[in-house]
Design a protein around this motif. Structure first.
Motif, PDB file in Angstrom:
ATOM      1  N   THR A 110       0.824  -1.216   0.000  1.00 29.82           N
ATOM      2  CA  THR A 110       0.000   0.000   0.000  1.00 29.82           C
ATOM      3  C   THR A 110       0.861   1.271   0.000  1.00 29.82           C
ATOM      4  O   THR A 110       0.312   2.365  -0.127  1.00 29.82           O
ATOM      5  CB  THR A 110      -0.928   0.031   1.237  1.00 29.82           C
ATOM      6  OG1 THR A 110      -0.121  -0.225   2.387  1.00 29.82           O
ATOM      7  CG2 THR A 110      -2.029  -0.988   1.152  1.00 29.82           C
ATOM      8  N   SER A 111       2.175   1.088   0.127  1.00 29.42           N
ATOM      9  CA  SER A 111       3.036   2.276   0.152  1.00 29.42           C
ATOM     10  C   SER A 111       3.196   2.850  -1.257  1.00 29.42           C
ATOM     11  O   SER A 111       3.654   2.181  -2.181  1.00 29.42           O
ATOM     12  CB  SER A 111       4.410   1.904   0.734  1.00 29.42           C
ATOM     13  OG  SER A 111       5.340   2.877   0.350  1.00 29.42           O
ATOM     14  N   LYS A 112       2.796   4.117  -1.377  1.00 28.66           N
ATOM     15  CA  LYS A 112       2.881   4.774  -2.692  1.00 28.66           C
ATOM     16  C   LYS A 112       4.325   4.917  -3.137  1.00 28.66           C
ATOM     17  O   LYS A 112       4.656   4.689  -4.309  1.00 28.66           O
ATOM     18  CB  LYS A 112       2.222   6.159  -2.619  1.00 28.66           C
ATOM     19  CG  LYS A 112       0.939   6.220  -3.395  1.00 28.66           C
ATOM     20  CD  LYS A 112       0.457   7.619  -3.468  1.00 28.66           C
ATOM     21  CE  LYS A 112      -0.771   7.656  -4.367  1.00 28.66           C
ATOM     22  NZ  LYS A 112      -1.408   8.920  -4.390  1.00 28.66           N
ATOM     23  N   ASN A 113       5.182   5.315  -2.189  1.00 27.20           N
ATOM     24  CA  ASN A 113       6.592   5.536  -2.530  1.00 27.20           C
ATOM     25  C   ASN A 113       7.233   4.252  -3.048  1.00 27.20           C
ATOM     26  O   ASN A 113       7.932   4.252  -4.044  1.00 27.20           O
ATOM     27  CB  ASN A 113       7.379   6.015  -1.303  1.00 27.20           C
ATOM     28  CG  ASN A 113       7.083   7.474  -1.042  1.00 27.20           C
ATOM     29  OD1 ASN A 113       6.615   8.174  -1.932  1.00 27.20           O
ATOM     30  ND2 ASN A 113       7.336   7.919   0.174  1.00 27.20           N
ATOM     31  N   TYR A 114       6.975   3.153  -2.297  1.00 30.59           N
ATOM     32  CA  TYR A 114       7.551   1.867  -2.676  1.00 30.59           C
ATOM     33  C   TYR A 114       7.071   1.450  -4.067  1.00 30.59           C
ATOM     34  O   TYR A 114       7.849   1.074  -4.929  1.00 30.59           O
ATOM     35  CB  TYR A 114       7.172   0.805  -1.635  1.00 30.59           C
ATOM     36  CG  TYR A 114       7.624  -0.588  -2.002  1.00 30.59           C
ATOM     37  CD1 TYR A 114       8.939  -0.991  -1.774  1.00 30.59           C
ATOM     38  CD2 TYR A 114       6.744  -1.496  -2.575  1.00 30.59           C
ATOM     39  CE1 TYR A 114       9.361  -2.268  -2.130  1.00 30.59           C
ATOM     40  CE2 TYR A 114       7.147  -2.774  -2.926  1.00 30.59           C
ATOM     41  CZ  TYR A 114       8.460  -3.160  -2.697  1.00 30.59           C
ATOM     42  OH  TYR A 114       8.876  -4.413  -3.057  1.00 30.59           O
ATOM     43  N   GLN A 115       5.749   1.572  -4.270  1.00 29.74           N
ATOM     44  CA  GLN A 115       5.172   1.152  -5.556  1.00 29.74           C
ATOM     45  C   GLN A 115       5.672   2.033  -6.704  1.00 29.74           C
ATOM     46  O   GLN A 115       5.960   1.533  -7.792  1.00 29.74           O
ATOM     47  CB  GLN A 115       3.633   1.188  -5.505  1.00 29.74           C
ATOM     48  CG  GLN A 115       3.009   0.152  -4.593  1.00 29.74           C
ATOM     49  CD  GLN A 115       3.381  -1.290  -4.969  1.00 29.74           C
ATOM     50  OE1 GLN A 115       3.713  -1.586  -6.102  1.00 29.74           O
ATOM     51  NE2 GLN A 115       3.359  -2.188  -3.993  1.00 29.74           N
ATOM     52  N   ASN A 116       5.773   3.353  -6.414  1.00 25.59           N
ATOM     53  CA  ASN A 116       6.271   4.254  -7.462  1.00 25.59           C
ATOM     54  C   ASN A 116       7.707   3.924  -7.843  1.00 25.59           C
ATOM     55  O   ASN A 116       8.066   3.929  -9.019  1.00 25.59           O
ATOM     56  CB  ASN A 116       6.197   5.715  -7.006  1.00 25.59           C
ATOM     57  CG  ASN A 116       4.771   6.215  -7.041  1.00 25.59           C
ATOM     58  OD1 ASN A 116       3.908   5.585  -7.656  1.00 25.59           O
ATOM     59  ND2 ASN A 116       4.509   7.316  -6.369  1.00 25.59           N
ATOM     60  N   THR A 117       8.522   3.637  -6.805  1.00 20.84           N
ATOM     61  CA  THR A 117       9.925   3.307  -7.064  1.00 20.84           C
ATOM     62  C   THR A 117      10.012   2.026  -7.897  1.00 20.84           C
ATOM     63  O   THR A 117      10.753   1.945  -8.881  1.00 20.84           O
ATOM     64  CB  THR A 117      10.688   3.102  -5.736  1.00 20.84           C
ATOM     65  OG1 THR A 117      10.340   4.160  -4.865  1.00 20.84           O
ATOM     66  CG2 THR A 117      12.182   3.062  -5.939  1.00 20.84           C
ATOM     67  N   LYS A 118       9.225   1.048  -7.503  1.00 20.49           N
ATOM     68  CA  LYS A 118       9.271  -0.226  -8.216  1.00 20.49           C
ATOM     69  C   LYS A 118       8.797  -0.045  -9.662  1.00 20.49           C
ATOM     70  O   LYS A 118       9.380  -0.590 -10.602  1.00 20.49           O
ATOM     71  CB  LYS A 118       8.369  -1.237  -7.487  1.00 20.49           C
ATOM     72  CG  LYS A 118       8.547  -2.640  -8.021  1.00 20.49           C
ATOM     73  CD  LYS A 118       7.911  -3.668  -7.125  1.00 20.49           C
ATOM     74  CE  LYS A 118       8.125  -5.044  -7.703  1.00 20.49           C
ATOM     75  NZ  LYS A 118       7.606  -6.100  -6.893  1.00 20.49           N
ATOM     76  N   HIS A 119       7.738   0.768  -9.799  1.00 19.10           N
ATOM     77  CA  HIS A 119       7.199   1.036 -11.120  1.00 19.10           C
ATOM     78  C   HIS A 119       8.241   1.749 -11.991  1.00 19.10           C
ATOM     79  O   HIS A 119       8.380   1.445 -13.181  1.00 19.10           O
ATOM     80  CB  HIS A 119       5.947   1.902 -10.991  1.00 19.10           C
ATOM     81  CG  HIS A 119       5.161   2.003 -12.249  1.00 19.10           C
ATOM     82  ND1 HIS A 119       4.564   0.923 -12.843  1.00 19.10           N
ATOM     83  CD2 HIS A 119       4.911   3.053 -13.071  1.00 19.10           C
ATOM     84  CE1 HIS A 119       3.966   1.293 -13.950  1.00 19.10           C
ATOM     85  NE2 HIS A 119       4.169   2.591 -14.121  1.00 19.10           N
ATOM     86  N   PHE A 120       8.963   2.672 -11.374  1.00 16.74           N
ATOM     87  CA  PHE A 120      10.003   3.410 -12.102  1.00 16.74           C
ATOM     88  C   PHE A 120      11.065   2.437 -12.637  1.00 16.74           C
ATOM     89  O   PHE A 120      11.443   2.481 -13.806  1.00 16.74           O
ATOM     90  CB  PHE A 120      10.641   4.457 -11.186  1.00 16.74           C
ATOM     91  CG  PHE A 120      11.913   5.027 -11.746  1.00 16.74           C
ATOM     92  CD1 PHE A 120      11.873   5.961 -12.778  1.00 16.74           C
ATOM     93  CD2 PHE A 120      13.157   4.632 -11.270  1.00 16.74           C
ATOM     94  CE1 PHE A 120      13.035   6.482 -13.318  1.00 16.74           C
ATOM     95  CE2 PHE A 120      14.333   5.138 -11.799  1.00 16.74           C
ATOM     96  CZ  PHE A 120      14.270   6.073 -12.831  1.00 16.74           C
ATOM     97  N   PHE A 121      11.523   1.537 -11.752  1.00 15.64           N
ATOM     98  CA  PHE A 121      12.565   0.594 -12.189  1.00 15.64           C
ATOM     99  C   PHE A 121      12.026  -0.403 -13.207  1.00 15.64           C
ATOM    100  O   PHE A 121      12.735  -0.808 -14.124  1.00 15.64           O
ATOM    101  CB  PHE A 121      13.186  -0.137 -10.980  1.00 15.64           C
ATOM    102  CG  PHE A 121      14.176   0.733 -10.266  1.00 15.64           C
ATOM    103  CD1 PHE A 121      15.361   1.121 -10.896  1.00 15.64           C
ATOM    104  CD2 PHE A 121      13.944   1.192  -8.988  1.00 15.64           C
ATOM    105  CE1 PHE A 121      16.275   1.937 -10.256  1.00 15.64           C
ATOM    106  CE2 PHE A 121      14.857   2.013  -8.340  1.00 15.64           C
ATOM    107  CZ  PHE A 121      16.028   2.386  -8.975  1.00 15.64           C
ATOM    108  N   TYR A 122      10.757  -0.753 -13.047  1.00 19.50           N
ATOM    109  CA  TYR A 122      10.159  -1.659 -14.025  1.00 19.50           C
ATOM    110  C   TYR A 122      10.184  -1.000 -15.409  1.00 19.50           C
ATOM    111  O   TYR A 122      10.590  -1.599 -16.403  1.00 19.50           O
ATOM    112  CB  TYR A 122       8.711  -2.019 -13.637  1.00 19.50           C
ATOM    113  CG  TYR A 122       8.029  -2.824 -14.718  1.00 19.50           C
ATOM    114  CD1 TYR A 122       8.258  -4.195 -14.817  1.00 19.50           C
ATOM    115  CD2 TYR A 122       7.212  -2.213 -15.670  1.00 19.50           C
ATOM    116  CE1 TYR A 122       7.677  -4.940 -15.843  1.00 19.50           C
ATOM    117  CE2 TYR A 122       6.632  -2.951 -16.687  1.00 19.50           C
ATOM    118  CZ  TYR A 122       6.865  -4.313 -16.766  1.00 19.50           C
ATOM    119  OH  TYR A 122       6.301  -5.031 -17.784  1.00 19.50           O
TER     120      TYR A 122
END
Lengths: 517, 234
Positions: free
Chosen positions: A15-27
């Motif tokens: 549910t962490s936006k920061n974590y998901q955004n970071t992962k999405h960025f690297f993806y």
């Protein structure tokens, strides 16, 4: 207790936006070909691969600077290692696996099975690790152990990494993969011939002291060189039986070569349309704004011709002949059905930001209604202009959601009326709208920069530029004011309607933007 | 039988009916001529319908209609037949105004060569309206409003017939906007070709009696202007 903790962390990360955004960025950076910065990342990695190879080549016969060796062995390897770990990370979501397991167990009223979730994670990650690409990635990291000199040859695995970064290589291999079975058959045939001929030539020649084939390895080498039609000539059979075997292998070699060439050619010709389509879709995805024309018949062809002078135009039509005509006319066209949602999904475009307008220009009301409805089913706002062929279908197009409907027959009727009733107005307006006349009517939008220079109509100085200000369209009132009074205030987003020679209009527009108060 | 000022529309299709609906108020009689293979009957037939054949002797029309003051529309859907019809009618009536519909520009050129006074290429006209709507939406709306009478703005041709204060002046020197609340766009030559007021030719032209000016303005302002300077032709 530990299970609870692991689950809490999983839910937190999920549910962490920061974590998901970071992962999405690297993806996006690593895997999404449409991500605009991926090409820069790929270019950097390609550069690192080449540096590694150059250092390896230089090292063979010359001394290489210690820093370069260090850079090659550690820094590049560490970068590749980090990249590998990031790829492993984004390949699947551990938190999601844990949450799914928890939901599953809760539904069945069982306690959370951390062990089963753990094995599931291991299984999924292992699946990724054993993919050919991931194996190449891990082999490319091996030169990190530079002390093991023999391992340095592994630097060549880094070259294989190029396949990951250069799309044409991927296309090439995916095309060849479509002929897997044929290539396998050919390989089996060639292997069989090599095996049999190696054994035969060994039996025939090995006992002859004049023959250079002394070992089974020599025989195998000779077979491969001969079947490939290379024939170095360093080893040649000297006995009659050996020469007979050579003739058979040479004949088989020609067959293998011809078969493999035809396989590659047929694989490419079969996939050519698909490759072209993928390339076209990729190009479309990168466009910032364009008109999407659905259907390519006579009116559509003319509209496309006119719009393409200033804008990008993309054509969708399900009929291959019409698509071919559009391509022949120089447009980007795809054989996609404009009445299918799937077509727009395949295009991978953001209609809201990329498409200026969708034009349903099939000369069939049924098709236009269907296309309009299809587009409206997933986008409520995009501007849709549709051609109407029969007036009785007008309300159907309105209900379907067309923003503007153009009924050609009514238009012709009105033109006939104006030509009969108002020949002067008709000729003047026709001349103003025609691209061929020198006198044009243009709209100039009042931008922020123009506003900084001019605030009122009487400041515009259009007479000096020999153009006529017909009027001003006020954005807020949504109304056109003919011959506006001199103190009319200009506001951002208003439009000036200017009549004049197109060259002077351009000069006037430049003046409006350039003048510094 | 008294000859009437008529509109003769050749072709029995939706184009023909739209044309008929739009010009009905202008002509005392509208006759639609149906070609042999066109549909037999349409709903709500409002106009007199006659049949014709390409081998017909067109001179008979002269007995029935006032051809000098009539207009002919050639609206057959087949371009080749339409061209043949246009050339046949022009051969019979040298001075009548013939307006023909063409599918595309190629046929439009042939129709002009066949003697049509005006040709409307359907595909190009439709496409050009669509492109204009997208490229210059405001211009298109304003021009449409003028042309199709959706606003009070008009374009008219006014002939200078009285002595005025601007006689002898260049058209661009006169403050038309503030004096008459109109905009003068073009000066018409005797051969009906037009010159934009800021073009080099027009800027060397001094206004004199008999000059025709193309003006744009509101109906009442144009009327006032016309009262002051001369006669009007819309």
């Amino acid at each position: 207790m530990f299970s609870r903790f692991v689950l809490d962390v999983a839910y937190f990360l999920n549910t962490s936006k920061n974590y998901q955004n970071t992962k999405h960025f690297f993806y996006n950076l690593l895997e999404n070909d449409n991500y605009r910065y991926k090409k820069y990342f790929d270019a950097l990695m390609i550069m690192l691969v080449f540096i590694s190879v150059i250092i390896l080549i230089r090292e063979v016969k010359s001394h290489v600077n210690d820093f370069l060796l260090y850079f090659n062995s550690y820094i590049i390897s560490i970068i590749f290692f980090v990249e590998y770990m990031l790829r492993l990370w984004v390949s699947s979501s551990i938190s999601e696996i844990l949450i799914k397991r928890d939901e599953h167990d809760s539904m069945l009223g069982e306690p959370f099975g951390l062990r089963r979730a753990f094995f599931k994670i291991l299984h999924i990650k292992f699946q990724y690790i054993t993919t050919p690409r991931a194996l190449i990635d891990i082999l490319a990291i091996i030169p990190l152990f530079h002390e093991l000199r023999f391992l340095r040859i592994f630097v060549l695995f880094r070259v294989s990494k190029l396949f990951r970064y250069i799309k044409s290589f991927q296309t090439f291999f995916s095309v060849l993969a479509s002929k897997k079975f044929e290539f396998f058959t050919l390989l089996m045939f060639a292997s069989m011939v090599i095996f049999v001929s190696s054994v035969l030539i060994y039996v025939m020649e090995a006992n002859n002291p004049k023959s250079s084939i002394n070992t089974l390895y020599d025989a195998l080498y000779w077979s491969v060189v001969t079947i490939s039609t290379v024939g170095y000539g360093d080893i040649t059979p000297i006995t009659d039986a050996g020469r007979f075997v050579a003739m058979v292998v040479i004949t088989a070699g020609i067959a293998v070569l011809a078969f493999s060439t035809s396989l590659v050619v047929s694989a490419f010709s079969e996939k050519l349309d698909e490759i072209k389509e993928t390339k076209t879709v990729d190009d479309i995805t990168k466009l910032k704004s364009f008109y999407l024309i659905c259907g390519y018949e006579d009116v559509a062809a003319e509209v496309a011709k006119s719009l393409s002078k200033e804008h990008k135009v993309i054509i969708l039509d399900e009929d291959p002949l019409r698509v071919m005509r559009a391509i022949k006319d120089g447009f980007v066209a795809l054989e996609y059905d404009p009445g299918s949602v799937e077509s727009y999904k395949k295009l991978r475009i953001d209609i809201a930001s990329q498409v200026k307008a969708i034009l349903c220009l099939r000369e069939s009301d049924v098709e236009n209604v269907y296309t309009t409805l299809t587009v409206r089913s997933f986008n409520k706002d995009v501007y849709i202009l549709s051609l109407l062929m029969q007036d009785i279908h007008r309300n159907k197009l309105s209900i379907a959601g067309a923003s503007e409907i153009l009924y050609a027959k009514e238009l012709i009727g009105m033109i006939a009326k104006e030509f009969i009733g108002k020949p002067v107005a008709f000729e003047v307006i026709h001349a103003l709208r025609s691209d061929y006349s020198q006198i044009n009517i243009e709209e100039i939008v009042i931008s922020e920069r123009i506003l900084k220079n001019f605030s009122r109509v009487d400041e515009l100085d259009n007479v000096k530029y020999r153009v006529v200000l017909l009027g001003i369209y006020k954005k807020i009132q949504k109304q056109f004011f003919f011959n506006p009074i001199p103190n009319t205030l200009l506001e951002q987003g208003d439009y000036l309607l200017i009549i004049g020679n197109s060259v002077f209009i351009k000069e006037f527009e430049k003046y409006l933007h350039k003048k510094i108060v | 039988m008294m000859k009437t000022r008529s509109a003769l529309i050749f072709g029995y299709n939706e184009f023909a009916l739209e044309i008929a609906d739009n010009i009905a108020h202008k002509y005392e009689n509208i006759t639609i001529f149906k070609f042999d293979d066109e549909s037999k009957k349409r709903n709500g037939e409002k106009y007199s319908v006659a049949s014709f054949d390409l081998s017909d002797n067109w001179d008979v029309l002269e007995k029935k209609f006032d051809m000098e003051n009539s207009v002919i529309f050639c609206a057959l859907l087949d371009d080749a037949t339409n061209i043949f019809l246009t050339i046949s009618l022009r051969a019979s009536f040298a001075n009548v105004s013939i307006i023909s519909l063409a599918k595309d520009k190629e046929s439009a050129n042939k129709l002009t060569m066949a003697g049509a006074s005006k040709v409307i290429p359907i595909v190009q006209t439709t496409a050009s309206i669509i492109s204009d709507m997208l490229k210059k939406p405001i211009v298109t709306e304003v021009l449409h409003n003028i042309l199709y009478e959706k606003s009070n703005l008009k374009i008219a041709q006014v002939c200078v017939e009285q002595d005025t204060f601007f006689a002898g002046k260049h058209p661009y020197e006169v403050d038309w906007k503030n004096i008459y609340k109109i905009i003068v766009l073009f000066v018409l030559h005797e051969d009906m070709s037009s010159e934009f007021i800021y073009s080099s030719k027009a800027s060397h032209h001094s206004i004199k009696n008999g000059d025709k000016l193309v003006v744009v303005g509101y109906e009442e302002d144009i009327k006032l202007f016309e009262q002051n300077v001369g006669s009007r032709y819309e």
